[in-house]
Design a protein around this motif. Sequence first.
Motif, PDB file in Angstrom:
ATOM      1  N   THR B 322       0.845  -1.175   0.000  1.00  7.99           N
ATOM      2  CA  THR B 322       0.000   0.000   0.000  1.00  7.99           C
ATOM      3  C   THR B 322       0.886   1.231   0.000  1.00  7.99           C
ATOM      4  O   THR B 322       2.033   1.201   0.455  1.00  7.99           O
ATOM      5  CB  THR B 322      -0.920   0.039   1.225  1.00  7.99           C
ATOM      6  OG1 THR B 322      -0.129  -0.141   2.395  1.00  7.99           O
ATOM      7  CG2 THR B 322      -1.948  -1.062   1.168  1.00  7.99           C
ATOM      8  N   THR B 323       0.335   2.289  -0.501  1.00  7.50           N
ATOM      9  CA  THR B 323       1.080   3.530  -0.602  1.00  7.50           C
ATOM     10  C   THR B 323       0.998   4.288   0.709  1.00  7.50           C
ATOM     11  O   THR B 323      -0.062   4.320   1.337  1.00  7.50           O
ATOM     12  CB  THR B 323       0.506   4.379  -1.743  1.00  7.50           C
ATOM     13  OG1 THR B 323       0.526   3.587  -2.925  1.00  7.50           O
ATOM     14  CG2 THR B 323       1.335   5.636  -1.951  1.00  7.50           C
ATOM     15  N   LEU B 324       2.091   4.884   1.102  1.00  4.82           N
ATOM     16  CA  LEU B 324       2.065   5.702   2.305  1.00  4.82           C
ATOM     17  C   LEU B 324       1.202   6.925   2.054  1.00  4.82           C
ATOM     18  O   LEU B 324       1.213   7.499   0.969  1.00  4.82           O
ATOM     19  CB  LEU B 324       3.481   6.121   2.698  1.00  4.82           C
ATOM     20  CG  LEU B 324       4.317   5.062   3.425  1.00  4.82           C
ATOM     21  CD1 LEU B 324       4.717   3.926   2.515  1.00  4.82           C
ATOM     22  CD2 LEU B 324       5.529   5.690   4.062  1.00  4.82           C
ATOM     23  N   THR B 325       0.459   7.329   3.073  1.00  2.00           N
ATOM     24  CA  THR B 325      -0.465   8.435   2.850  1.00  2.00           C
ATOM     25  C   THR B 325       0.250   9.774   2.832  1.00  2.00           C
ATOM     26  O   THR B 325      -0.173  10.705   2.173  1.00  2.00           O
ATOM     27  CB  THR B 325      -1.529   8.484   3.958  1.00  2.00           C
ATOM     28  OG1 THR B 325      -0.856   8.550   5.212  1.00  2.00           O
ATOM     29  CG2 THR B 325      -2.405   7.264   3.906  1.00  2.00           C
ATOM     30  N   THR B 326       1.306   9.850   3.580  1.00  2.00           N
ATOM     31  CA  THR B 326       1.994  11.125   3.704  1.00  2.00           C
ATOM     32  C   THR B 326       3.233  11.124   2.819  1.00  2.00           C
ATOM     33  O   THR B 326       3.980  10.165   2.801  1.00  2.00           O
ATOM     34  CB  THR B 326       2.421  11.359   5.157  1.00  2.00           C
ATOM     35  OG1 THR B 326       1.282  11.201   5.984  1.00  2.00           O
ATOM     36  CG2 THR B 326       3.021  12.729   5.339  1.00  2.00           C
ATOM     37  N   THR B 327       3.404  12.194   2.118  1.00  3.94           N
ATOM     38  CA  THR B 327       4.644  12.346   1.369  1.00  3.94           C
ATOM     39  C   THR B 327       5.713  12.825   2.339  1.00  3.94           C
ATOM     40  O   THR B 327       5.645  13.937   2.855  1.00  3.94           O
ATOM     41  CB  THR B 327       4.466  13.352   0.229  1.00  3.94           C
ATOM     42  OG1 THR B 327       3.404  12.890  -0.599  1.00  3.94           O
ATOM     43  CG2 THR B 327       5.732  13.478  -0.582  1.00  3.94           C
ATOM     44  N   LEU B 328       6.653  11.974   2.610  1.00  2.00           N
ATOM     45  CA  LEU B 328       7.694  12.325   3.559  1.00  2.00           C
ATOM     46  C   LEU B 328       8.630  13.351   2.935  1.00  2.00           C
ATOM     47  O   LEU B 328       8.787  13.419   1.712  1.00  2.00           O
ATOM     48  CB  LEU B 328       8.467  11.077   3.977  1.00  2.00           C
ATOM     49  CG  LEU B 328       7.595   9.994   4.630  1.00  2.00           C
ATOM     50  CD1 LEU B 328       8.411   8.742   4.880  1.00  2.00           C
ATOM     51  CD2 LEU B 328       7.010  10.497   5.934  1.00  2.00           C
TER      52      LEU B 328
END
Lengths: 422, 500
Positions: B322-328
């Motif tokens: 799954t894709t991380l929700t926050t763009t680090l």
Amino acid sequence: MNARPTPPLRHLWHPVVALFLLVGCSKESVRCESGLCPSGFACNPDSGQCEALTTAVTKTSGLIGRLSAVRTADGQLGVAAFSADRKSLVWLRESQGDWQPSFLAGPAASAQEAPAGHTSAAVVDAAGVAHLAWRRAGDATLWYATQGPSGWQREQVTVAAAGTVGAALAIGIWQDNPVIAWRALDIQNVRVAHKVGDSWLLETLPPPAALPGDTTVAVDLGRSLALVVLPGGPAVAAYEATRGDLVLAVRGAQTWDVSRLAGVDPKSGADLGDVGMPVAAALGPASELVLAYRDRANDRVWLARSKAGVLSNQLVMDGQRVDPVHQTTRSDLLGTVLAVVVLPTGLAVVAAQDGSAMHVRVAAETPAGGFATYTVPGTLQAWPTLVVQPDATALCLWLDLTDPAAPGTGRLQRWAVPQGGE
Amino acid sequence: MTRAVLAMLAAACALLGCTDLPKPLLTPLAPELALADGLRIALLDADLQPLADTIRLAAGKSVDVPVAEWLLPNPSDGQFTALTVAVPLDGLTLAWPDAQHLRATAQFGKIAADPSLVLTGEAGCALSWDAQSLEIATDLEVVRDANGALTVQAAGAPVATWTAANLTDASACLAKQPAPPAASLDAHLRAAIAAQLVERLHAVMLPTLAAIFAPSVEQSGRVTAAAVEARFALQYTDDAGHVAAHVGTLAQANLAVSLDVDRHPCAVDAQLPMTQASPLAQRSPPAGQAFVRRALVLDLALVQRLAWMAARSGALCAQSRTTLTTTLVPGWAADLLPQVDEWIEGPPTGARFWPGSSPTVQFVDTPTGAALQWTMDDGQLEIIARVADTEMTVLTVTGGFRATLVPRLEGAHLLAFDLVTVERLSTHQSSPLLGDLATPPSEAALSALCEAALQGIFAQQAVLPLLPLTPGPLPAGTVLTRIDRAGDALWLWLEGGTKP
């Protein structure tokens, strides 16, 4: 390579050899095999013992990224790699059991040059001469070099405009001249350049034919790509990211025939998964096209073979594994790097990176039609590649990342792929 | 649609109804799978009067009552002509006289009519009739019909109480008749008007109450995706046929929920939590008056089973990534993996989670309201990133995780759970790429990374059913207006959706 282990180390490698006996490295004798020696050692096939890599250590360590291996006219191995500590493209040439490095691009080649060669590809022509293509990341330019009588001759492939060359490229030989395919960032597509005389002729792949009911216009091609040269011309296998499909482009007399090979039902247009990132290609003895590609959603590696105009798909490896502690099934990131070769027998060998456990797994096709799979001995392995040996077997090369002094980078190792399965 | 989503959809269907999607069960679910009173519908006494006001408005403040023509005893003598009587509806009250009956009492104001008698061969005579007021009391009950479907129906005959009804015959017209019909005319008018008014009231009240007490039809079914099949059954708990019962200061309809699901291979083989539902606590309604307010009450025991169902169906692990929700922020890896930061390109490309145990859940209060605490004692979170153009698992976090999920209204009709915080419980970090980490990663960076990763995993997979408030048996216009917690129950306050 020829030096014996010094006394302080001797006590280390005897237990290792004993361990190899236990794990079945050699069933008939205590002789070692290439690739089965501990870090800092290599197998001497003559003595059958693991010997310290006194010189090779410094030459083949500190590498990172994909490798490209070929066998040159003299039968020796040549490997294109990226030296992490020198930030340069290095050509490692096997010579009498040792490796001779040549820096072809980057600061190690020319103090004024920016880092280069993080992405590279190598091929040999019919005469066994090596040809290399690489990308210079800073200005996204494409470069080419070949071995001439007076050494390496390099040039920038200027038909690939600066700033447009992506981190995926492949090279082949067509009509005795190099042909390079790369991902063009400006058009999110694959461009192909063929050298004719002193010029490079530039072509762009047309988009694949529209699918039934598909209104998607955008095509994002070439985040991964592979190139082989069929009798009729080059063939480029590439990942199409918009729909997650494997696309094959075959050059005819004048034009490219582009179609989606996997990841989609060609009749209905139904999505069948996310496949083709990455993809590797090889040519069989009967000029049949063989592709190894990853099924990203299911962590599987597939082999596609085009034989007599018929395309067949075969499951090669599966990333599923049992977790004995929790009695569950987990899935490893299998196939994040892929390499494929076809032996003179027509049997394929596939090497795959296990990006979860950092192992290299190899699958060798058997005459019965299945695959015998192996996990290359050792730990912390990455970026496998394959090359066909003179004895018609496959050799797997990879980077061993166990050196604590250079975390994340590796030392070139090799392992002869057994024949016939284990 | 992933199998996990389908499994959760099945659970959602079980709670609030779906149309067509589930297939019939092949065999009934085992009785021990049923959780009695897992779901309740509650209507508080304090909300009865606003509900009555709504019904009154829907019925109309002035009701036009048609009275059909009425023949004299000897039809050849003549007939009263049809007329329409305007009846003012002054008020309506609702109350539970006993546990099983809801009594609606309607107050009508002064009613006046001018009936016209047409005599054979003669001129008609004009009359006038009026009543000072009328009160109609009708009892209603919520029951199951023969098919198990919920029905709201009248219980017993309505009682009409007239005040000062009077027929005036100024011209003594009726007196000229052989059999003066004055008394029967008065009775006829009363009966006709009362019957029409009862019918009108029922026409508004019955669907309104049915909408309140029937958020789902009784149903069962199965939903299959790939190898995972989710099965469910929903059944009202009744008391001698009565579904809704009044206890203390509220009326409630209770439902038994049965859930079962095949185990996805990535999920641990945990037993179904057998916790029973708690008695429903008496409580006050939210502040402010609301029309047609009622609550769906999810007992913690049901939410525990839903969490078990979600985990067992592979909701957290079946997806390959799954894709991380926050763009680090760029350079995110510098604080986590400084040894290879130089070679890590871009943000993480994904995350995987491998639960080593079934979750435990409980309700908690947070500054922003009720929340769900989801604890996984044993799990492994894998962070995937590109290293030198190659996807790899760059960081593995092993141990316990505790996520806090806040229920949220999504759009007007969906209940979603947002992961807002993640607490790591004795986790161990390592990197497959580097082996054991010589330098522990920054705590803050690690927390941010885990939170972003688990947010993505919880967001992409429906780890709890998204309750489709519409379409479905709930009437259009129903809106979830508030979510709060009382003890081991989560109260979802619904309003509206009462138009018949």
